[in-house]
Every structure is written in structure tokens, then in C-alpha cells.
Design an enzyme around this catalytic site. Structure first.
Site, PDB file in Angstrom:
ATOM      1  N   GLU A 137       0.837  -1.193   0.000  1.00  0.00           N
ATOM      2  CA  GLU A 137       0.000   0.000   0.000  1.00  0.00           C
ATOM      3  C   GLU A 137       0.873   1.245   0.000  1.00  0.00           C
ATOM      4  OE1 GLU A 137      -2.473   1.744  -0.682  1.00  0.00           O
ATOM      5  OE2 GLU A 137      -4.037   1.221   0.787  1.00  0.00           O
ATOM      6  N   ASP A 138       0.358   2.355  -0.531  1.00  0.00           N
ATOM      7  CA  ASP A 138       1.140   3.578  -0.533  1.00  0.00           C
ATOM      8  C   ASP A 138       1.100   4.299   0.808  1.00  0.00           C
ATOM      9  OD1 ASP A 138      -1.520   4.233  -0.819  1.00  0.00           O
ATOM     10  OD2 ASP A 138      -1.234   5.640  -2.472  1.00  0.00           O
ATOM     11  N   ASP A 141      -3.756   5.950   6.359  1.00  0.00           N
ATOM     12  CA  ASP A 141      -4.237   7.202   6.936  1.00  0.00           C
ATOM     13  C   ASP A 141      -4.908   6.884   8.281  1.00  0.00           C
ATOM     14  OD1 ASP A 141      -5.482   9.657   7.503  1.00  0.00           O
ATOM     15  OD2 ASP A 141      -5.712  10.138   5.391  1.00  0.00           O
ATOM     16  N   PHE A 190      -1.718  16.512   3.711  1.00  0.00           N
ATOM     17  CA  PHE A 190      -2.026  15.789   2.484  1.00  0.00           C
ATOM     18  C   PHE A 190      -0.818  15.874   1.559  1.00  0.00           C
ATOM     19  CE2 PHE A 190      -3.954  14.467  -1.423  1.00  0.00           C
ATOM     20  CZ  PHE A 190      -4.905  13.538  -1.010  1.00  0.00           C
ATOM     21  N   ARG A 203       0.722  12.128  -9.938  1.00  0.00           N
ATOM     22  CA  ARG A 203       1.353  10.808  -9.980  1.00  0.00           C
ATOM     23  C   ARG A 203       2.696  10.866 -10.711  1.00  0.00           C
ATOM     24  NH1 ARG A 203      -2.348   7.241  -7.901  1.00  0.00           N
ATOM     25  NH2 ARG A 203      -4.559   7.510  -8.433  1.00  0.00           N
TER      26      ARG A 203
END
Length: 223
Positions: A137-138, A141, A190, A203
Site C-alpha cells: 500500500e502507498d 491514513d 495531504f 502521480r
């Protein structure tokens, strides 16, 4: 498979970390006015990914794994991590057999998690039954999305499930979930870049950067 001893190992980016001026790096011209700072340079990301690969290989030894990429944001981390694992495999007496699979989830609208998880792409999870699964996963959160995904995965009865996340956000909304392998713990901001997006933009940015308010407005979804 050996029990991981590296779960608490990560680079912590403090809340008061100023990051780096964008003038020090090559930033695509079309994003120069949309970013506040470089939080984690691409070179540091690359070194950290290499170390995570070493930890994973050390833990799995010769056990075969299915690396499950969480699209879209995880694809860059996934590709780089598997490249490092394959390099290690070619230089060790023991090697980790690798297979790959993909899943696509949706949980974000603009810069807010919707609280819902929707599987919108990928093969049947039934293919993972009885296998060692490494979820890649990136970013974690609140942790809600990952917990829901893990619940879906456990339902198909894999042999083991481990999670590698490049980033974990330090947020009061966190449910306390921690992945088995973490690259960086970051402040509650963010971020974009290294395949992490804001409504599909950024991206193509190599570094992990903080988006500014002007960028959020510029690339917000149009209702």
C-alpha cells in the site's frame, strides 16, 4: 516464515520538520505553483524501499509470497519494492518465490477519506486462499480502509497476511492500526508524488511533497 522484528522500524518525519525547498530539486513545471515543500526526496525514498525489501526477504526466507498491489497509488512503491526483492533473490543462497496480484480500492474524495471502501478492480480474492499474501500500500491514513481490506482478505483464508506501507500518517483519526513494514511516519498533511495523487494529478511527481491550498482548489473535483 520468521516473525518480523522490524514492525516498529520506520523514519519519523516530525511535525515541525520544514522539509526542503523546491528550488533544490527538479519539479515538473506544471506543478511548481501547487506545492508547499518537498517532504521526502526521491533518493531517500529509494534507499528506504531497499531496506524494506531486505527486511521482507529476511522474514520470508524461502516461503513463496503473493505481492498484492493496492492500485493506483501503490503501483510505484510496489514496482520498486519488488525490483529490490528480485535483486536480493539473485544474490542470496536462499530466495523468495514471488507472484503478483492487484486490487483497486476507492476511499478518497478530494483530500478526505469517505469512510467507505469499494473494491473496483482486480482479480477474485479467492485466488489467495492458502497463500502468503504481502499487501503493498502507498499510505495508511486512519487505518479504516486497511482494516476493511484485511477483513475481506481473511475471509478467503490465506496462509498469512503481511502489510507493507510506504507511509503512515500520524493523525488523531487513526484507529491505531500499524502495518508490518513501514517506510516513513509523516505528519497529518495531504501529500502527493511518488504515484500518490490528488484527484489523479501528481502521480508524475518523483518526490513526496505537500500540496498547497492553491493546488487543492486547482485540482478539486468539479461537482
Amino acid at each position: 516464515m520468521q516473525e518480523s522484528t522490524t514492525k516498529g522500524n520506520y523514519i519519523k518525519v516530525e511535525d515541525d520538520n520544514p522539509g526542503y525547498k523546491m528550488d533544490y530539486f527538479c519539479i515538473p513545471k506544471h506543478y511548481e505553483e501547487d506545492l508547499k515543500r518537498v517532504l521526502v526526496p526521491a533518493g531517500l525514498v529509494a534507499d528506504r524501499v531497499e531496506r524494506l525489501a531486505r527486511d521482507i526477504v529476511q522474514d520470508f526466507q524461502e516461503e513463496p509470497i503473493v505481492a498484492l498491489c493496492v492500485l493506483k497509488g501503490g503501483y510505484k512503491f510496489f514496482t520498486d519494492l519488488l525490483d529490490r526483492i528480485k535483486q536480493l533473490n539473485s544474490h542470496r543462497n536462499k530466495s523468495v518465490p514471488l507472484a503478483v496480484d492487484f486490487i483497486r480500492l476507492k476511499s478518497y474524495v478530494d483530500d478526505q477519506s469517505s469512510g467507505q471502501i469499494e473494491v473496483i478492480g482486480g482479480d477474485s480474492l479467492e485466488n489467495l486462499k492458502g497463500k502468503n499474501v504481502l499487501v503493498v500500500e502507498d499510505i495508511i491514513d486512519t487505518g479504516n480502509t486497511m482494516l476493511k481490506l484485511l477483513s475481506l482478505l481473511k475471509a478467503v483464508e490465506p496462509k498469512t497476511i503481511k502489510v507493507a506501507s510506504l507511509l503512515v500518517k500520524r493523525t488523531p483519526k487513526s484507529v491505531g492500526y500499524r502495518p508490518d513494514y513501514t517506510g516513513f511516519e509523516i505528519p497529518d498533511i495531504f501529500i502527493v508524488g511518488y504515484a500518490l495523487d490528488y484527484n489523479e494529478y501528481f502521480r508524475d511527481l518523483n518526490h513526496i511533497c505537500e500540496i498547497n491550498e492553491a493546488g487543492k482548489v486547482k485540482y478539486a473535483t468539479k461537482s
